[in-house]
Design an enzyme around this catalytic site. Structure first.
Site, short mmCIF file in Angstrom:
data_model
loop_
_atom_site.label_atom_id
_atom_site.label_comp_id
_atom_site.label_asym_id
_atom_site.label_seq_id
_atom_site.Cartn_x
_atom_site.Cartn_y
_atom_site.Cartn_z
N LYS A 176 0.87 -1.18 0.00
CA LYS A 176 0.00 0.00 0.00
C LYS A 176 0.91 1.24 0.00
O LYS A 176 1.47 1.61 1.02
CB LYS A 176 -0.86 -0.03 1.27
N GLU A 251 9.19 0.99 11.23
CA GLU A 251 10.25 1.99 11.01
C GLU A 251 9.57 3.34 11.11
O GLU A 251 8.85 3.74 10.19
CB GLU A 251 10.85 1.82 9.61
N CYS A 285 13.67 10.24 7.53
CA CYS A 285 13.38 9.81 8.91
C CYS A 285 14.59 9.96 9.81
O CYS A 285 14.48 10.28 10.97
CB CYS A 285 12.90 8.37 8.90
N GLU A 384 9.15 15.70 15.56
CA GLU A 384 9.64 15.57 14.19
C GLU A 384 8.91 16.56 13.28
O GLU A 384 7.69 16.55 13.21
CB GLU A 384 9.38 14.13 13.71
P1 NAD Z 1 2.25 8.37 7.70
O1 NAD Z 1 2.43 7.62 8.95
O2 NAD Z 1 1.26 9.46 7.66
O3 NAD Z 1 1.86 7.37 6.51
C1 NAD Z 1 2.62 6.25 6.19
C2 NAD Z 1 1.75 5.24 5.49
O4 NAD Z 1 0.76 4.78 6.40
C3 NAD Z 1 0.98 5.80 4.29
O5 NAD Z 1 0.96 4.83 3.27
C4 NAD Z 1 -0.41 6.02 4.85
O6 NAD Z 1 -1.41 5.96 3.87
C5 NAD Z 1 -0.53 4.85 5.80
N1 NAD Z 1 -1.53 5.02 6.85
C6 NAD Z 1 -2.07 6.18 7.33
N2 NAD Z 1 -3.00 5.91 8.28
C7 NAD Z 1 -3.05 4.56 8.41
C8 NAD Z 1 -3.79 3.67 9.25
N3 NAD Z 1 -4.68 4.11 10.13
N4 NAD Z 1 -3.57 2.34 9.12
C9 NAD Z 1 -2.66 1.88 8.25
N5 NAD Z 1 -1.93 2.66 7.43
C10 NAD Z 1 -2.12 4.00 7.51
O7 NAD Z 1 3.70 8.87 7.32
P2 NAD Z 1 4.12 9.76 6.10
O8 NAD Z 1 3.70 11.15 6.41
O9 NAD Z 1 3.71 9.14 4.82
O10 NAD Z 1 5.72 9.63 6.20
C11 NAD Z 1 6.47 10.37 7.04
C12 NAD Z 1 6.81 9.60 8.31
O11 NAD Z 1 7.49 8.39 7.98
C13 NAD Z 1 7.78 10.35 9.18
O12 NAD Z 1 7.37 10.26 10.52
C14 NAD Z 1 9.09 9.63 8.98
O13 NAD Z 1 10.00 9.75 10.02
C15 NAD Z 1 8.65 8.24 8.78
N6 NAD Z 1 9.69 7.47 8.09
C16 NAD Z 1 10.42 6.54 8.78
C17 NAD Z 1 11.44 5.84 8.15
C18 NAD Z 1 12.24 4.82 8.91
O14 NAD Z 1 12.90 4.01 8.26
N7 NAD Z 1 12.24 4.83 10.22
C19 NAD Z 1 11.69 6.06 6.81
C20 NAD Z 1 10.94 7.00 6.14
C21 NAD Z 1 9.93 7.69 6.77
#
Ligand code: NAD
Length: 490
Positions: A176, A251, A285, A384
């Site tokens: 997804k 992650e 991240c 963050e």
């Molecule tokens: P997000 O958490 O808003 O979304 C991530 C994914 O989760 C998207 O595909 C979204 O559609 C999905 N999602 C949203 N609500 C959901 C739910 N209730 N159930 C299941 N899935 C759901 O994050 P974002 O804004 O897309 O990305 C940024 C975040 O990702 C930052 O916090 C960043 O630090 C983190 N990140 C972490 C790493 C790592 O390796 N630790 C790498 C990249 C990004």
């Protein structure tokens, strides 16, 4: 003409069963990138069914591990032939400068696939020294259907961190992608299809997080969820997965400290710290968003840092000279503005940036921003931001900075700059984070495990370790007694 994209389920390109679609736009221009089918719960069910079928029987289930590895290598070759296409799609989807997508993110993503292709025939169990006339061995087996939920900052790379080890181990997958960046992952699936990946092994279902994402995380027939995203959503994913006691790897976010000691090489520390925060517009991240600078070097370091940051070239990410593109969406831009406002209200000093970039018409551009006089308790030092905003904190000595660096809910990455070998390794031991960078920042390699501690999540992606997250150990017992073992006569 507007391009339309369908879901990829069971090797077929299909509309959502409800016919629902959503728009995806280029964050640099606001132009429509395409109209994308929006997966609903029924589509999640169909994708999971297709993945289950492909896992249980048919060519994938019967394929020898070496053949699986060869097929993944063929896919990698196909991806190398399409670097330009993938880099352009990625840049149009999320605004990453083309030089970063073409020369860093996409090649690194293909390298990950090659790394795991090589491990496909190296998944091993063990024979154990068993007591008496009994014998035990272990089988290392794939888990089944993997659900992968991916964010928008490095769409292809973060999908590949899950897809490659999952497939190398013999699983099937339903991915997804994030709402803002669905297109490149669909193209990736197409390229895998062209090299002969069997139907149902890879399924891609763009859609909303709270519908398709939640549907996948709580699905009874998904065997594991691999999630990358924010800590808040990670918590929801963990809850949803708990309904069926599903293993998860998370992650999540970070607020990584980057520490410059008095004896550091200034140029290296300046360049590395810039890359550490402004790479991909700060949407990383592991970004070194808390910059600790020791008193003795502070003024010299900051003079050079500010001068170089003010020279960063902002512009259309498709142009090769651009060093910083737009943020991914208006939502992100608003979040950054809110944090900058809170930094000002809490008493931090804005040194440079702190405003939208005016040179372009429709894009979500923000200027690289530096705050000084930040205290570790301000929200710009604790939360963050996920944008090009760095909080600079002055420190006295090793004890002082270690305490402050670890005073955070997160534990993803950390960095330090010094030429004192002992200090470097003492810090590496003391920092509470999944990764420590010494005299560098944001390094990645397919062989080096990556992941967090504390609220940055758990599990390690990349490296040989990641194979453990996509396999389980089965323990097999054999009785070697000639007469058999009658427990009731013992
Ligand atoms: P997000 O958490 O808003 O979304 C991530 C994914 O989760 C998207 O595909 C979204 O559609 C999905 N999602 C949203 N609500 C959901 C739910 N209730 N159930 C299941 N899935 C759901 O994050 P974002 O804004 O897309 O990305 C940024 C975040 O990702 C930052 O916090 C960043 O630090 C983190 N990140 C972490 C790493 C790592 O390796 N630790 C790498 C990249 C990004």
């Amino acid at each position: 003409m507007t391009k339309t994209y369908q879901l990829f389920i069971g090797g077929q390109w299909v509309d959502s069963v409800t016919g629902k679609t959503f728009e995806t736009r280029n964050p640099a221009t606001g132009e429509l990138n395409g109209i994308v089918a929006e997966a609903q719960q029924e589509d999640v069910d169909l994708a999971v069914k297709a993945a289950r079928r492909a896992f249980e029987s048919g060519p994938w289930a019967e394929m020898a591990p070496s053949d699986r590895g060869r097929l993944l290598h063929r896919a990698a070759q196909k991806l190398w032939e399409n670097v330009d296409l993938l880099a352009e799609l990625e840049t149009k989807d999320n605004g990453q400068p083309i030089n970063e997508s073409k020369y860093i993110a996409i090649p690194a993503m293909i390298d990950v696939l090659e790394f795991y292709a090589g491990l496909a025939n190296k998944v091993q169990g063990e024979t154990l020294s068993s007591p008496g006339n009994r014998f035990n061995y272990t089988l290392r087996e794939p888990l089944g259907v993997i659900g992968a939920i991916v964010p928008w900052n490095f769409p292809l790379m973060l999908a590949m961190w899950k897809l490659a080890p999952a497939l190398a181990a013999g699983n099937t997958i339903v991915i997804k992608p994030a709402e803002d960046t669905p297109i490149s992952t669909l193209e990736l699936a197409k390229l895998f299809q062209e090299v002969g990946i069997p139907d149902g092994v890879i399924n891609v279902i763009p859609g909303r997080g709270d519908i398709a994402g939640e549907g996948l995380a709580s699905h009874p027939d998904v065997d594991k969820i691999a999630f990358t995203g924010s800590t808040g959503v990670g918590r929801l994913v963990m809850q949803a997965a708990s309904r069926h006691i599903k293993p998860v790897s998370l992650e999540l976010g970070g607020k990584s400290p980057n520490i410059v000691f008095d004896d550091a090489s200034i140029d290296d520390a300046v360049n590395g710290s810039m890359f550490g925060i402004y790479f991909n517009q700060g949407q990383v991240c592991a970004a070194g968003s808390r910059l600790f600078v020791q008193e003795g070097i502070y003024d010299r370091f900051m003079d050079s840092f500010i001068r170089k940051v003010e020279g960063i070239r902002i512009g259309n990410p498709l142009e090769a000279t651009t060093q910083m593109g737009p943020q991914v969406s208006e939502k992100q831009l608003n979040t950054i503005e809110r944090y900058v406002q809170s930094g000002l209200e809490e008493g931090a000093r804005l040194v440079t940036g702190g405003k939208r970039f005016a040179g372009t018409e429709n894009g979500y551009y923000y200027t690289p921003t530096i705050f000084e006089n930040v205290s570790n308790s301000m929200s710009i030092a604790r939360e963050e931001i996920f944008g090009p905003v760095i909080s600079v904190i002055r420190f006295k000595d090793e004890e002082d900075v270690l305490k402050k660096a670890n005073d955070t809910l997160y534990g993803l990455a950390s960095g330090l700059w010094t030429n004192d070998l002992k200090l470097a390794h003492r810090m590496a031991k003391g920092l509470k984070a999944g990764t420590v960078y010494i005299n560098t920042f944001s390094m990645l390699d397919s062989a080096a495990p990556f992941g967090g501690t504390k609220q940055s999540g758990f599990g390690r992606e990349l490296g040989i370790q990641a194979m453990d997250m996509y396999t389980h150990t089965k323990s097999v017992w054999v009785d070697l007694n000639k007469e058999g073992l009658n427990w009731y006569q013992l």
